[in-house]
Design a protein around this motif. Structure first.
Motif, PDB file in Angstrom:
ATOM      1  N   GLU A 114      38.003  57.401  39.492  1.00  0.00           N
ATOM      2  CA  GLU A 114      38.194  58.311  40.621  1.00  0.00           C
ATOM      3  C   GLU A 114      36.906  58.443  41.422  1.00  0.00           C
ATOM      4  N   TYR A 115      35.785  58.538  40.714  1.00  0.00           N
ATOM      5  CA  TYR A 115      34.493  58.636  41.395  1.00  0.00           C
ATOM      6  C   TYR A 115      34.205  57.364  42.199  1.00  0.00           C
ATOM      7  N   LEU A 116      34.431  56.196  41.594  1.00  0.00           N
ATOM      8  CA  LEU A 116      34.190  54.936  42.306  1.00  0.00           C
ATOM      9  C   LEU A 116      35.076  54.825  43.540  1.00  0.00           C
ATOM     10  N   HIS A 117      36.363  55.087  43.376  1.00  0.00           N
ATOM     11  CA  HIS A 117      37.303  54.936  44.486  1.00  0.00           C
ATOM     12  C   HIS A 117      37.000  55.923  45.601  1.00  0.00           C
ATOM     13  N   ALA A 118      36.559  57.138  45.239  1.00  0.00           N
ATOM     14  CA  ALA A 118      36.187  58.111  46.269  1.00  0.00           C
ATOM     15  C   ALA A 118      34.978  57.641  47.064  1.00  0.00           C
ATOM     16  N   ALA A 146      32.173  44.062  41.100  1.00  0.00           N
ATOM     17  CA  ALA A 146      32.522  45.200  41.954  1.00  0.00           C
ATOM     18  C   ALA A 146      32.230  44.894  43.415  1.00  0.00           C
ATOM     19  N   ARG A 147      32.944  45.599  44.294  1.00  0.00           N
ATOM     20  CA  ARG A 147      32.717  45.432  45.734  1.00  0.00           C
ATOM     21  C   ARG A 147      33.073  46.723  46.460  1.00  0.00           C
ATOM     22  N   ARG A 148      32.465  46.858  47.614  1.00  0.00           N
ATOM     23  CA  ARG A 148      32.781  48.003  48.470  1.00  0.00           C
ATOM     24  C   ARG A 148      33.921  47.626  49.413  1.00  0.00           C
ATOM     25  N   VAL A 149      34.776  48.603  49.685  1.00  0.00           N
ATOM     26  CA  VAL A 149      35.895  48.367  50.598  1.00  0.00           C
ATOM     27  C   VAL A 149      35.877  49.432  51.676  1.00  0.00           C
ATOM     28  N   ASN A 150      36.541  49.131  52.770  1.00  0.00           N
ATOM     29  CA  ASN A 150      36.614  50.060  53.898  1.00  0.00           C
ATOM     30  C   ASN A 150      37.990  50.697  53.929  1.00  0.00           C
ATOM     31  N   GLY A 151      38.107  51.866  53.323  1.00  0.00           N
ATOM     32  CA  GLY A 151      39.396  52.542  53.258  1.00  0.00           C
ATOM     33  C   GLY A 151      40.396  51.691  52.503  1.00  0.00           C
ATOM     34  N   ALA A 171      46.317  38.208  41.066  1.00  0.00           N
ATOM     35  CA  ALA A 171      46.618  36.898  40.488  1.00  0.00           C
ATOM     36  C   ALA A 171      47.159  35.943  41.549  1.00  0.00           C
ATOM     37  N   ARG A 172      47.822  36.484  42.559  1.00  0.00           N
ATOM     38  CA  ARG A 172      48.341  35.649  43.645  1.00  0.00           C
ATOM     39  C   ARG A 172      47.276  35.379  44.719  1.00  0.00           C
ATOM     40  N   GLY A 173      46.095  35.997  44.564  1.00  0.00           N
ATOM     41  CA  GLY A 173      45.016  35.793  45.521  1.00  0.00           C
ATOM     42  C   GLY A 173      45.185  36.557  46.812  1.00  0.00           C
ATOM     43  N   GLU A 174      45.990  37.620  46.803  1.00  0.00           N
ATOM     44  CA  GLU A 174      46.275  38.357  48.035  1.00  0.00           C
ATOM     45  C   GLU A 174      45.241  39.449  48.306  1.00  0.00           C
ATOM     46  N   GLN A 175      45.038  40.338  47.352  1.00  0.00           N
ATOM     47  CA  GLN A 175      44.104  41.444  47.540  1.00  0.00           C
ATOM     48  C   GLN A 175      43.698  41.993  46.179  1.00  0.00           C
ATOM     49  N   GLN A 176      42.584  42.695  46.153  1.00  0.00           N
ATOM     50  CA  GLN A 176      42.101  43.291  44.915  1.00  0.00           C
ATOM     51  C   GLN A 176      41.446  44.625  45.268  1.00  0.00           C
ATOM     52  N   GLY A 177      42.291  45.649  45.351  1.00  0.00           N
ATOM     53  CA  GLY A 177      41.812  46.960  45.764  1.00  0.00           C
ATOM     54  C   GLY A 177      41.913  47.996  44.664  1.00  0.00           C
ATOM     55  N   PHE A 178      41.941  49.261  45.056  1.00  0.00           N
ATOM     56  CA  PHE A 178      42.007  50.359  44.092  1.00  0.00           C
ATOM     57  C   PHE A 178      43.185  50.221  43.122  1.00  0.00           C
ATOM     58  N   PRO A 179      44.401  49.862  43.605  1.00  0.00           N
ATOM     59  CA  PRO A 179      45.528  49.727  42.667  1.00  0.00           C
ATOM     60  C   PRO A 179      45.294  48.660  41.602  1.00  0.00           C
ATOM     61  N   ALA A 180      44.470  47.644  41.907  1.00  0.00           N
ATOM     62  CA  ALA A 180      44.191  46.618  40.900  1.00  0.00           C
ATOM     63  C   ALA A 180      43.418  47.199  39.720  1.00  0.00           C
ATOM     64  N   ASP A 181      42.525  48.166  39.989  1.00  0.00           N
ATOM     65  CA  ASP A 181      41.810  48.847  38.902  1.00  0.00           C
ATOM     66  C   ASP A 181      42.772  49.641  38.029  1.00  0.00           C
ATOM     67  N   VAL A 182      43.776  50.245  38.664  1.00  0.00           N
ATOM     68  CA  VAL A 182      44.756  51.034  37.910  1.00  0.00           C
ATOM     69  C   VAL A 182      45.569  50.118  36.993  1.00  0.00           C
ATOM     70  N   TRP A 183      45.977  48.948  37.485  1.00  0.00           N
ATOM     71  CA  TRP A 183      46.683  47.982  36.632  1.00  0.00           C
ATOM     72  C   TRP A 183      45.807  47.584  35.452  1.00  0.00           C
TER      73      TRP A 183
END
Length: 407
Positions: A114-118, A146-151, A171-183
């Protein structure tokens, strides 16, 4: 920073982790080192960690460049965790953790997430090996991916991490955002519960990525988890990233709610756990005139470290207590009331429901205050010999105890 390198405690694909000690303060910490020409991931990690301050994220202590044995090394100095990683802890516990322990670690990991995503940071490689176990709890570590994202915009960046912990969209190479950490958190809970990575039937990374990205399946949810635990895990393992709960939402799930303290009712007054509870320290205890109080003797008796002779000698100091113990029926009743209460007082085989056994009040046909003693009976029953004790000086003569299995 002036420090001395110690033994190696870990080796990764791009860096080596060693113990180190400060030559000034003597503090022990961990140093993550890689050759300067191959230290890009360490630079990324340093750039991110140097801006973070969270109890659930490993502490950053500095960086430098050193020359050792002719090699130029980039060194990242970090908090040292003597207990190792969460994967190490699972192995120490025989391949699985109790649900209460999993709940505690999961809550701490989520607080770090939560801290990282915030702060707009995606970890991208959450798994047991990248979570440190410390005296303060679990802490997220290894920010090389790790990487920084814009919103919600994650950009077209290279996907990285551990294949078996990747989300379907990653895995499909589409995106790797906050939901990927939850998975990945869901996969880590499976690791805590089973001692294995998710997708145990997958034998190589390529087939694993295909299965995760395109099969439509999700990792098997361990049946050993409670209903709440299984429901919590299902919120993490939604294949559609838009349907996955966020870290903040998961922290409010009933699975992670603080448990109420559980007080296990003692079988007898000799239950060791009862006398060992710290809560008793704040209670007011009756001051005994005997230097060897009944409470202390019961504690010693429960620990099994007192000899019979000394025990028998010391019990005599409590002269205000009347104790009846026998292998055959003994009746202590006023003569004129013996017949009225004979059946009820001798009914020891139904101790769980009898009004005369356990804690209770008198429901007889006459006032208990008219008697000096409560009706007492000691006899042999199915469980063992039974002992009834009463204190005639107790303020409330209607309050009494039934003790069994003492002898």
């Amino acid at each position: 920073m002036n420090w001395k390198r110690g033994r190696t405690i870990g080796v990764g694909s791009s860096a080596t982790v060693s113990l180190a000690r400060s030559c000034v303060s003597g503090e022990v910490f961990a140093v993550k080192s890689a050759s300067l020409s191959h230290s890009h991931s360490l630079h990324v990690e340093q750039e991110i960690l140097s801006t973070l301050s969270c109890p659930q994220v490993v502490s950053y202590k500095g960086c430098n460049i050193s020359t050792e044995n002719g090699n130029v090394l980039y060194n990242l100095c970090l908090e040292y965790a003597p207990a190792g990683t969460l994967s190490d802890e699972v192995r120490r516990q025989g391949g699985s953790l109790t649900e209460s322990t999993m709940r505690s670690y999961t809550r701490q990991i989520l607080l770090g997430m939560e801290y990282l995503h915030a702060n707009g940071i995606v970890h991208c490689d959450i798994k047991g090996h990248n979570i440190l176990v410390t005296d303060e709890g679990a802490k997220l570590a290894d920010f090389g991916c790790a990487r920084r994202v814009n919103g919600d915009h994650y950009g077209s960046v290279t996907i990285c991490g551990t294949p078996l912990y990747m989300a379907p969209e990653a895995a499909r190479g589409e995106q790797q955002g906050f939901p990927a950490d939850v998975w990945a958190l869901g996969c880590t809970i499976i690791e805590m519960a089973t001692g294995q990575a998710p997708w145990p039937s997958v034998t190589d990374p390529v087939s694993g990525l295909y299965c995760i990205g395109f099969s439509g399946d999700v990792p098997a949810i361990p049946s050993s988890l409670s209903k709440q635990g299984r429901e919590f895990l299902s919120k993490c393992l939604k294949r559609d990233p838009l349907e996955r709960w966020s870290a903040s939402e998961l922290l409010k799930h009933s699975f992670l709610l603080e448990e109420e303290p559980c007080w296990n009712s003692p079988t007898t007054v000799l239950d060791y756990g009862l006398w060992d509870l710290e809560q008793f320290d704040d209670m007011e205890w009756e001051i005994s005139t005997c230097s060897d109080s009944a409470r202390e003797r019961i504690r010693r008796l429960s620990e099994g470290n007192v000899d019979t002779a000394s025990l028998m000698l010391n019990w005599g100091c409590d002269g205000d207590w009347v104790t009846v113990r026998s292998n055959k029926e003994v009746d202590i009743l006023p003569q004129d009331d013996d017949q009225d209460y004979e059946d009820e007082a001798t009914n020891t085989n139904s101790s769980a429901s009898s009004k005369r056994l356990g804690l209770g009040t008198c429901n007889g046909s006459f006032s208990c205050r008219d008697m000096k003693y409560w009706p007492l009976k000691a006899s042999v029953s199915k469980c063992s010999r039974n002992v009834f004790c009463v204190n005639p000086n107790f303020d409330n003569e209607e309050f009494w105890f039934f003790l069994h299995d003492i002898v």
